[in-house]
Scaffold this active site. Structure first.
Site, PDB file in Angstrom:
ATOM      1  N   HIS A   1      32.065  -4.660 -14.306  1.00 27.89           N
ATOM      2  CA  HIS A   1      32.009  -4.236 -15.710  1.00 27.89           C
ATOM      3  C   HIS A   1      32.482  -2.805 -15.915  1.00 27.89           C
ATOM      4  CE1 HIS A   1      28.718  -7.527 -16.512  1.00 27.89           C
ATOM      5  NE2 HIS A   1      29.916  -8.025 -16.315  1.00 27.89           N
TER       6      HIS A   1
ATOM      7  N   CYS B   1      43.615  11.469 -24.072  1.00 34.18           N
ATOM      8  CA  CYS B   1      44.297  11.089 -22.832  1.00 34.18           C
ATOM      9  C   CYS B   1      45.128  12.271 -22.324  1.00 34.18           C
ATOM     10  CB  CYS B   1      45.197   9.887 -23.084  1.00 34.18           C
ATOM     11  SG  CYS B   1      46.212   9.472 -21.660  1.00 34.18           S
TER      12      CYS B   1
ATOM     13  N   ASN C   1      14.092 -10.495  -7.861  1.00 32.89           N
ATOM     14  CA  ASN C   1      13.970 -10.298  -9.310  1.00 32.89           C
ATOM     15  C   ASN C   1      12.521 -10.578  -9.707  1.00 32.89           C
ATOM     16  OD1 ASN C   1      14.220 -10.542 -12.237  1.00 32.89           O
ATOM     17  ND2 ASN C   1      16.418 -10.738 -11.888  1.00 32.89           N
TER      18      ASN C   1
ATOM     19  N   CYS D   1      48.268   3.962 -22.618  1.00 33.28           N
ATOM     20  CA  CYS D   1      49.118   4.096 -21.419  1.00 33.28           C
ATOM     21  C   CYS D   1      48.411   3.697 -20.121  1.00 33.28           C
ATOM     22  CB  CYS D   1      49.671   5.521 -21.298  1.00 33.28           C
ATOM     23  SG  CYS D   1      48.473   6.717 -20.687  1.00 33.28           S
TER      24      CYS D   1
ATOM     25  N   ASP E   1      26.930   2.372 -13.658  1.00 31.94           N
ATOM     26  CA  ASP E   1      26.341   3.701 -13.495  1.00 31.94           C
ATOM     27  C   ASP E   1      26.845   4.458 -12.265  1.00 31.94           C
ATOM     28  OD1 ASP E   1      24.946   2.438 -11.371  1.00 31.94           O
ATOM     29  OD2 ASP E   1      23.169   2.088 -12.605  1.00 31.94           O
TER      30      ASP E   1
ATOM     31  N   ASN F   1      26.761  -3.269 -12.647  1.00 28.40           N
ATOM     32  CA  ASN F   1      26.336  -1.984 -13.183  1.00 28.40           C
ATOM     33  C   ASN F   1      27.529  -1.069 -13.403  1.00 28.40           C
ATOM     34  OD1 ASN F   1      23.814  -2.968 -13.011  1.00 28.40           O
ATOM     35  ND2 ASN F   1      23.228  -1.830 -11.169  1.00 28.40           N
TER      36      ASN F   1
ATOM     37  N   SER G   1      19.915 -10.794 -14.470  1.00 34.76           N
ATOM     38  CA  SER G   1      19.356 -11.928 -15.207  1.00 34.76           C
ATOM     39  C   SER G   1      20.238 -13.159 -15.032  1.00 34.76           C
ATOM     40  CB  SER G   1      19.230 -11.588 -16.690  1.00 34.76           C
ATOM     41  OG  SER G   1      20.498 -11.270 -17.204  1.00 34.76           O
TER      42      SER G   1
ATOM     43  N   ARG H   1      24.353   7.808 -22.494  1.00 33.36           N
ATOM     44  CA  ARG H   1      24.134   7.087 -21.223  1.00 33.36           C
ATOM     45  C   ARG H   1      24.770   7.832 -20.053  1.00 33.36           C
ATOM     46  NH1 ARG H   1      26.247   1.296 -21.954  1.00 33.36           N
ATOM     47  NH2 ARG H   1      25.206   0.947 -19.966  1.00 33.36           N
TER      48      ARG H   1
ATOM     49  N   ALA I   1      13.252  -4.325  -7.094  1.00 27.90           N
ATOM     50  CA  ALA I   1      14.308  -4.211  -6.076  1.00 27.90           C
ATOM     51  C   ALA I   1      13.906  -3.298  -4.914  1.00 27.90           C
ATOM     52  CB  ALA I   1      15.588  -3.679  -6.730  1.00 27.90           C
TER      53      ALA I   1
HETATM   54  P1  NAD Z   1      20.920  -7.961 -16.488  1.00 31.88           P
HETATM   55  O1  NAD Z   1      21.416  -9.142 -17.226  1.00 31.88           O
HETATM   56  O2  NAD Z   1      21.467  -7.750 -15.146  1.00 31.88           O
HETATM   57  O3  NAD Z   1      19.295  -8.041 -16.515  1.00 31.88           O
HETATM   58  C1  NAD Z   1      18.452  -7.183 -15.814  1.00 31.88           C
HETATM   59  C2  NAD Z   1      17.633  -7.993 -14.784  1.00 31.88           C
HETATM   60  O4  NAD Z   1      16.914  -7.091 -13.954  1.00 31.88           O
HETATM   61  C3  NAD Z   1      16.594  -8.948 -15.381  1.00 31.88           C
HETATM   62  O5  NAD Z   1      16.729 -10.214 -14.793  1.00 31.88           O
HETATM   63  C4  NAD Z   1      15.234  -8.341 -14.974  1.00 31.88           C
HETATM   64  O6  NAD Z   1      14.258  -9.331 -14.705  1.00 31.88           O
HETATM   65  C5  NAD Z   1      15.602  -7.595 -13.723  1.00 31.88           C
HETATM   66  N1  NAD Z   1      14.778  -6.431 -13.410  1.00 31.88           N
HETATM   67  C6  NAD Z   1      14.113  -5.595 -14.254  1.00 31.88           C
HETATM   68  N2  NAD Z   1      13.520  -4.613 -13.565  1.00 31.88           N
HETATM   69  C7  NAD Z   1      13.798  -4.823 -12.255  1.00 31.88           C
HETATM   70  C8  NAD Z   1      13.488  -4.126 -11.046  1.00 31.88           C
HETATM   71  N3  NAD Z   1      12.751  -3.004 -11.069  1.00 31.88           N
HETATM   72  N4  NAD Z   1      13.952  -4.632  -9.874  1.00 31.88           N
HETATM   73  C9  NAD Z   1      14.707  -5.764  -9.866  1.00 31.88           C
HETATM   74  N5  NAD Z   1      15.027  -6.450 -10.969  1.00 31.88           N
HETATM   75  C10 NAD Z   1      14.589  -5.985 -12.146  1.00 31.88           C
HETATM   76  O7  NAD Z   1      21.263  -6.660 -17.178  1.00 31.88           O
HETATM   77  P2  NAD Z   1      21.156  -6.184 -18.691  1.00 31.88           P
HETATM   78  O8  NAD Z   1      20.227  -5.044 -18.688  1.00 31.88           O
HETATM   79  O9  NAD Z   1      20.905  -7.327 -19.619  1.00 31.88           O
HETATM   80  O10 NAD Z   1      22.624  -5.630 -18.933  1.00 31.88           O
HETATM   81  C11 NAD Z   1      23.768  -6.442 -19.171  1.00 31.88           C
HETATM   82  C12 NAD Z   1      25.014  -5.675 -18.743  1.00 31.88           C
HETATM   83  O11 NAD Z   1      25.009  -4.374 -19.320  1.00 31.88           O
HETATM   84  C13 NAD Z   1      25.081  -5.378 -17.256  1.00 31.88           C
HETATM   85  O12 NAD Z   1      25.655  -6.419 -16.580  1.00 31.88           O
HETATM   86  C14 NAD Z   1      25.868  -4.075 -17.208  1.00 31.88           C
HETATM   87  O13 NAD Z   1      27.233  -4.289 -17.329  1.00 31.88           O
HETATM   88  C15 NAD Z   1      25.371  -3.355 -18.412  1.00 31.88           C
HETATM   89  N6  NAD Z   1      24.237  -2.461 -18.043  1.00 31.88           N
HETATM   90  C16 NAD Z   1      24.367  -1.649 -16.956  1.00 31.88           C
HETATM   91  C17 NAD Z   1      23.344  -0.815 -16.574  1.00 31.88           C
HETATM   92  C18 NAD Z   1      23.539   0.059 -15.375  1.00 31.88           C
HETATM   93  O14 NAD Z   1      24.691   0.309 -14.981  1.00 31.88           O
HETATM   94  N7  NAD Z   1      22.483   0.535 -14.721  1.00 31.88           N
HETATM   95  C19 NAD Z   1      22.151  -0.798 -17.306  1.00 31.88           C
HETATM   96  C20 NAD Z   1      22.038  -1.632 -18.437  1.00 31.88           C
HETATM   97  C21 NAD Z   1      23.099  -2.464 -18.787  1.00 31.88           C
HETATM   98 ZN    ZN Z   2      47.413   7.636 -22.489  1.00 28.66          ZN
END
Ligand code: NAD
Ligand code: ZN
Length: 237
Positions: A117, A144, A210, A128, A102, A100, A186, A68, A228
């Site tokens: 997160h 570390c 969404n 540490c 990322d 996110n 979500s 990732r 988005a």
């Molecule tokens: P989430 O619970 O935030 O769900 C994703 C949401 O995005 C859904 O409601 C979906 O309908 C919506 N979606 C899909 N495509 C879209 C678009 N193009 N524009 C707008 N909305 C859109 O996230 P998850 O994937 O279930 O992940 C859970 C956790 O895992 C996150 O809170 C995060 O901590 C981590 N995660 C992070 C990333 C990242 O950093 N990019 C990616 C995946 C998971």
């Molecule tokens: Zn350490």
């Protein structure tokens, strides 16, 4: 309310709070967990992003995070990330809370960002507390630099506590916001989802972007049922 009214409300707001989830990064090519690309080597993301999975097989979990990390390093912030960075420039009191991991909001130029997160481009030492920014081709697990203990990804796993400071910043921002924007989450993972309810109860104008209905939809004054990038373009004109 017309699109012009919504745009004006956003433009006139001096206090804006934003919550983003994985959906905002989808257009950059970072898959969401709950979407169709949420599988890796037949593991579900929800089964890897846990303290138990890490205890049982740290190597496997690190390989997933390295994959990732490499993926995130190879993509760019998209127009929705950039639109939020621009919105911040014209606003006195702007707070962006993201689920996110990322780092794309910061790369797009957003300043006042709180990560609920953590961040997968960093590792943390459980012995540490040292946090380091990962470089390309980092060893698994990265040692570390302070105490040589193996480090873990600097992310919050399912079942772990959120960083208190980031969540409190979110509660404050959503309590005082005139406009709250909820994008691409979500809203099933608490307590992040509660931020939307806090803003609605405090009288903010709540806008959700969404493509799917969420538990926060009922608290939104306006829902843009679209991705988005399209949604931000519609809001900013
Ligand atoms: P989430 O619970 O935030 O769900 C994703 C949401 O995005 C859904 O409601 C979906 O309908 C919506 N979606 C899909 N495509 C879209 C678009 N193009 N524009 C707008 N909305 C859109 O996230 P998850 O994937 O279930 O992940 C859970 C956790 O895992 C996150 O809170 C995060 O901590 C981590 N995660 C992070 C990333 C990242 O950093 N990019 C990616 C995946 C998971
Ligand atoms: Zn350490």
């Amino acid at each position: 309310m017309t699109t012009a009214d919504i745009r004006r409300t956003l433009k006139d707001a001096t206090r804006i709070a934003v919550l983003t989830g994985a959906g905002i990064s989808a257009a950059s090519g970072v898959p969401t967990f709950r979407g169709d690309d949420g599988l890796w080597r037949n593991f579900r993301a929800q089964d890897l992003a846990t303290p138990d999975a890490y205890r049982q097989n740290p190597q496997l979990v690190w390989e997933w995070y390295q994959m990732r990390f490499n993926a995130v390093m190879n993509v760019q912030p998209n127009a929705a990330h950039l639109a939020l960075a621009n919105l911040e420039k014209g606003c006195e009191d702007f707070t962006l809370i993201t689920q996110n991991v990322d780092g794309l909001h910061q790369r797009a130029g957003s300043d006042n960002v709180f990560e609920l997160h953590g961040n997968l481009t960093q590792a943390r030492c459980e012995a540490c507390g040292e946090v380091v920014v990962l470089e390309a081709h980092f060893p698994l697990p990265p040692p570390c630099p302070a105490c040589r203990a193996p480090m873990r990804p600097n992310v919050v796993w399912f079942g772990e506590m959120l960083p208190e400071h980031a969540f409190e910043a979110g509660v404050d921002a959503f309590n005082r916001a005139e406009v709250a924007l909820i994008i691409g989450t979500s809203a099933v993972v608490e307590p992040a989802a509660s931020l939307g309810r806090i803003a609605a109860q405090a009288g903010a104008f709540v806008i959700e972007i969404n493509p799917d209905r969420t538990p926060l939809t009922m608290f939104a004054d306006v829902t843009l049922r679209m991705d988005a990038v399209t949604g931000m373009a519609q809001l900013l004109g």
